[in-house]
Every structure is written in structure tokens, then in C-alpha cells.
Design an enzyme around this catalytic site. Structure first.
Site, PDB file in Angstrom:
ATOM      1  N   ARG A   1      19.337   9.363   1.675  1.00 11.79           N
ATOM      2  CA  ARG A   1      18.782  10.615   2.196  1.00 11.79           C
ATOM      3  C   ARG A   1      19.826  11.404   2.969  1.00 11.79           C
ATOM      4  O   ARG A   1      20.844  10.876   3.389  1.00 11.79           O
ATOM      5  CB  ARG A   1      17.557  10.348   3.073  1.00 11.79           C
ATOM      6  CG  ARG A   1      17.770   9.432   4.257  1.00 11.79           C
ATOM      7  CD  ARG A   1      16.443   9.206   4.978  1.00 11.79           C
ATOM      8  NE  ARG A   1      16.601   8.344   6.149  1.00 11.79           N
ATOM      9  CZ  ARG A   1      15.624   8.072   7.012  1.00 11.79           C
ATOM     10  NH1 ARG A   1      14.431   8.619   6.854  1.00 11.79           N
ATOM     11  NH2 ARG A   1      15.829   7.268   8.039  1.00 11.79           N
TER      12      ARG A   1
ATOM     13  N   GLU B   1      22.938   9.147   4.717  1.00 12.51           N
ATOM     14  CA  GLU B   1      22.563   7.780   5.064  1.00 12.51           C
ATOM     15  C   GLU B   1      22.778   6.872   3.850  1.00 12.51           C
ATOM     16  O   GLU B   1      22.147   7.039   2.809  1.00 12.51           O
ATOM     17  CB  GLU B   1      21.105   7.742   5.511  1.00 12.51           C
ATOM     18  CG  GLU B   1      20.679   6.448   6.151  1.00 12.51           C
ATOM     19  CD  GLU B   1      19.305   6.552   6.791  1.00 12.51           C
ATOM     20  OE1 GLU B   1      18.418   5.790   6.377  1.00 12.51           O
ATOM     21  OE2 GLU B   1      19.123   7.412   7.689  1.00 12.51           O
TER      22      GLU B   1
ATOM     23  N   ARG C   1       0.849  -1.194   0.000  1.00 16.63           N
ATOM     24  CA  ARG C   1       0.000   0.000   0.000  1.00 16.63           C
ATOM     25  C   ARG C   1       0.884   1.244   0.000  1.00 16.63           C
ATOM     26  O   ARG C   1       1.655   1.471   0.926  1.00 16.63           O
ATOM     27  CB  ARG C   1      -0.901   0.006   1.243  1.00 16.63           C
ATOM     28  CG  ARG C   1      -1.879   1.156   1.273  1.00 16.63           C
ATOM     29  CD  ARG C   1      -2.806   1.063   2.481  1.00 16.63           C
ATOM     30  NE  ARG C   1      -3.723   2.198   2.517  1.00 16.63           N
ATOM     31  CZ  ARG C   1      -3.431   3.383   3.034  1.00 16.63           C
ATOM     32  NH1 ARG C   1      -2.236   3.587   3.565  1.00 16.63           N
ATOM     33  NH2 ARG C   1      -4.309   4.366   3.035  1.00 16.63           N
TER      34      ARG C   1
END
Length: 371
Positions: A282, A302, A172
Site C-alpha cells: 500500500r 509499505e 470473516r
């Protein structure tokens, strides 16, 4: 003779919640951790007056009022709204996918225009059942969003092509046809003022709790186990059983943190880099979690990396192969009379913080009832 009612292996959020509840129930607890600090992966460290999330960004969010009320005992939270940005080859997009994103992608201004484009791209995929993550993503949000905002980031994160990853990883995807950049739908959201470490320290501040850091459980397992009636183990379940059935797989992370002699580096707490060429996923600018006005700033790059035994395991890889292997360890764990397995590594499952608190409280109630 046992000196403690519980030996808790791991002073992260799960272990600390369990320790707190046991201490309040009058039980004597010893909690150990191989690291030199408490807090596990939610540990924050002050640098230049800024609370730095040492093991990646952590934003507390939940719809569960009981969990929210529980964590509020230990800190005051600000009303931080997680609104990450995505950088794809220098083009900026709002996350999660919403009307701002669709305007940036296609120059549309109404929900109907955006829905038409997405539905057209979904139709091009066909009606067959998605067999991998790539097919699942395109079937949910279309090709443009997949190629610019999902594919590169996901392949870096998991170290595998999207067409080799299981579809359920993104069963989802959040898609909003409103101009709302709030990443979470949860009612309660925020960052603890003063950092997460203070929460754990307050949880463990009880005369019934003894803390022992820098302690490798496996190097003195027999001795440590003899000191307690029950063991709450939050480490890797396969390591506990000496990898009897083989190694479970994880993804690890490398953090490169820098202090910059400027007030503001990127203007937002989190920027995701969604192209495949940029090696990091990120950049986190920590001061924006608490609206700091310090003269300097601290940023962290990261980098996802392949896990090996000398690295920290961050993300379980819950594909079919690893899930089947975990089931073997889980079944073996059920026969352990003295040890209870918990946490992200003990249960081989990724948890958000509110989920960890809820599971730890539920486990404590069950364990205390059984004894």
C-alpha cells in the site's frame, strides 16, 4: 531495595496505559524502550506540518464506549472515515467489498444482481470444508474478488501462497450489499488531532513515572529487574526466555517515506495494491488522515518483508506450528513470579489499538488486586 513498584519494558500503547493507571494508583513506575521515542508503533512524527504515521497507518476505531471515553482524555479526535481504495493493475476498486466494488467488477447496480454472481461463484467452489486461506476466501466471496482483491495482497503480506496459509486468517470477510465505503462498522472512529505521539506523552506525564529511552532491556536485565518489584514485559516472549524452545515467526515491514513537492498525490489516505507484481502492499498519504491543506505532501510505501532478528517484528504468524510453540512459552510464562507478559509481542497476538487498551486496563486491575 526496589526503587520502583513497576518496571515496564516497552513504551508503546500497552505499556503506557499500564504506566498511567499505576501512577494514578500511587505506584512508582519506570518505563523503558529500546527506541529513541515513546509510542511504539503508533508513533507519529511531524514532517512538513503533517503528522506522519512512522510505522504504518493507524486508525482508531471501537464499539466500546468505555475505551472510547478513555482515549478521549488524551486527545481530541476528528471524524476520519477509513475508506481505502484498491488498485489492481491500474483498475480501481472501493474497499471494503460493497456495492461500489461490485459495480466496478461486474457493472451490476442492485444487491440481488451482486448476490447472484457471488452465490454462483461460491457454488462452483463446492461444499467441502475449506482447508486453507484460498479455499476459505473463495467460499466466502467467490473467485473474482479473491483473485483481484485478496490473493496478491495476502501473499505479499504473509510471504506465502494463499493455499499454504491457514483458513482462519480470513474467517470473516466484510461484504456489504450497500453503497458504503466505510471500512469499519464501529460506532466510534477517528484520528487524534495532532498525532498519536501526543496521546502517549500525555499518558506518561506524571510525577510517578520515569522514562528511559534508548535502553536495551536484555543488555542490563538483571540490574533493571532489581530496581522494581514487578516487571511488565511487552517485548517478544520467546526472546525473554532466550529462545529456549525456538524462534516464533513474524512478518516485518519496510517503510519508504518521501516528501513530495505537490499538494496532493493520490487523493486518499490509503491505496492498497492488490496485484502480486507490485512489490509494496500500500501507499499511505498521511495528510488525508487530518484533512491537511499543506503545500507539500508525505507518502509512505509499505513493503512486507521476511522477519529476521535484526528487523522489527510486526505481525505474529499465528499458524498451527507457531501457535503450538507459543503455548510452550505461555506455559513457561505462568511460572514467572515477577514478570507479567502483555502487548502484541508478549502475548503473540495481533491487537487493534482499542483491544490493547482494554487488555492493558484489565491486566492492571488484576495485577493491582493480586498485590
Amino acid at each position: 531495595m526496589s526503587m520502583f513498584d513497576y518496571l515496564i519494558v516497552g513504551a508503546g500503547l500497552y505499556g503506557s496505559v499500564f504506566a498511567r493507571e499505576a501512577a494514578l494508583a500511587g505506584k512508582k513506575v519506570k518505563i523503558i524502550d529500546i527506541r529513541s521515542h515513546v509510542g511504539g508503533n503508533i508513533y507519529t512524527e511531524e514532517m512538513e506540518g503533517i503528522n506522519v504515521h512512522k510505522y504504518g497507518a493507524h486508525i482508531f476505531h471501537t464499539n466500546d464506549k468505555k475505551v472510547w471515553d478513555y482515549i478521549q482524555q488524551f486527545a481530541e479526535f476528528n471524524r476520519f472515515t477509513n475508506s481505502p481504495m484498491a488498485n489492481y493493475k491500474g483498475q480501481l476498486y472501493n474497499l471494503p467489498f460493497n456495492m461500489n466494488t461490485f459495480h466496478q467488477l461486474w457493472n451490476v447496480t442492485t444487491p440481488d444482481e451482486a448476490k447472484t454472481i457471488i452465490q454462483t461463484q461460491q457454488a462452483e467452489f463446492g461444499s467441502s470444508e475449506p482447508s486453507n486461506l484460498e479455499e476459505q476466501a473463495i467460499s466466502l466471496v467467490g473467485k473474482d474478488i479473491y483473485e483481484k482483491l485478496i490473493k496478491g495482497y495476502t501473499e505479499k503480506q504473509w510471504g506465502r501462497p494463499c493455499n499454504e496459509l491457514p483458513a482462519f486468517i480470513i474467517n470473516r470477510l466484510p461484504v456489504r450489499f450497500t453503497y458504503d465505503n466505510n471500512y469499519f462498522n464501529d460506532k466510534y472512529q477517528g484520528i487524534p488531532i495532532g498525532g498519536y505521539t501526543k496521546i502517549i506523552e500525555k499518558m506518561l506525564d506524571h510525577p510517578n513515572i520515569e522514562i528511559q529511552l534508548g535502553t536495551d532491556y536484555f543488555s542490563q536485565k538483571e540490574q533493571l529487574n532489581s530496581e522494581a518489584k514487578k516487571v511488565i514485559y511487552t517485548g517478544m516472549i520467546d526472546q525473554y526466555f532466550n529462545y529456549e524452545y525456538g524462534h516464533l515467526e513474524y512478518r516485518s515491514l519496510h517503510f519508504d517515506t518521501k516528501v513530495l513537492d505537490i499538494e496532493n498525490y493520490q487523493g486518499n489516505a490509503v491505496f492498497n495494491y492488490t496485484d502480486s507484481e507490485t512489490p509494496y502492499t500500500r501507499i499511505i498519504e498521511h495528510k488525508h488522515f487530518e484533512s491537511g491543506n499543506q503545500e507539500k505532501t508525505v507518502i509512505t510505501y509499505e513493503y512486507p518483508v521476511e522477519w529476521t532478528p535484526e528487523k522489527e517484528p510486526y505481525y505474529p504468524i499465528n499458524d498451527k506450528k507457531n501457535s503450538e510453540l507459543y503455548r510452550k512459552y505461555y506455559q513457561k510464562a505462568q511460572s514467572e513470579q515477577k514478570t507479567v507478559f502483555g502487548g502484541r509481542l508478549g502475548l503473540y497476538q495481533y491487537f487493534d489499538m482499542h483491544q490493547i487498551i482494554k487488555v492493558a486496563l484489565q491486566t492492571f486491575k488484576k495485577v493491582i488486586a493480586d498485590n
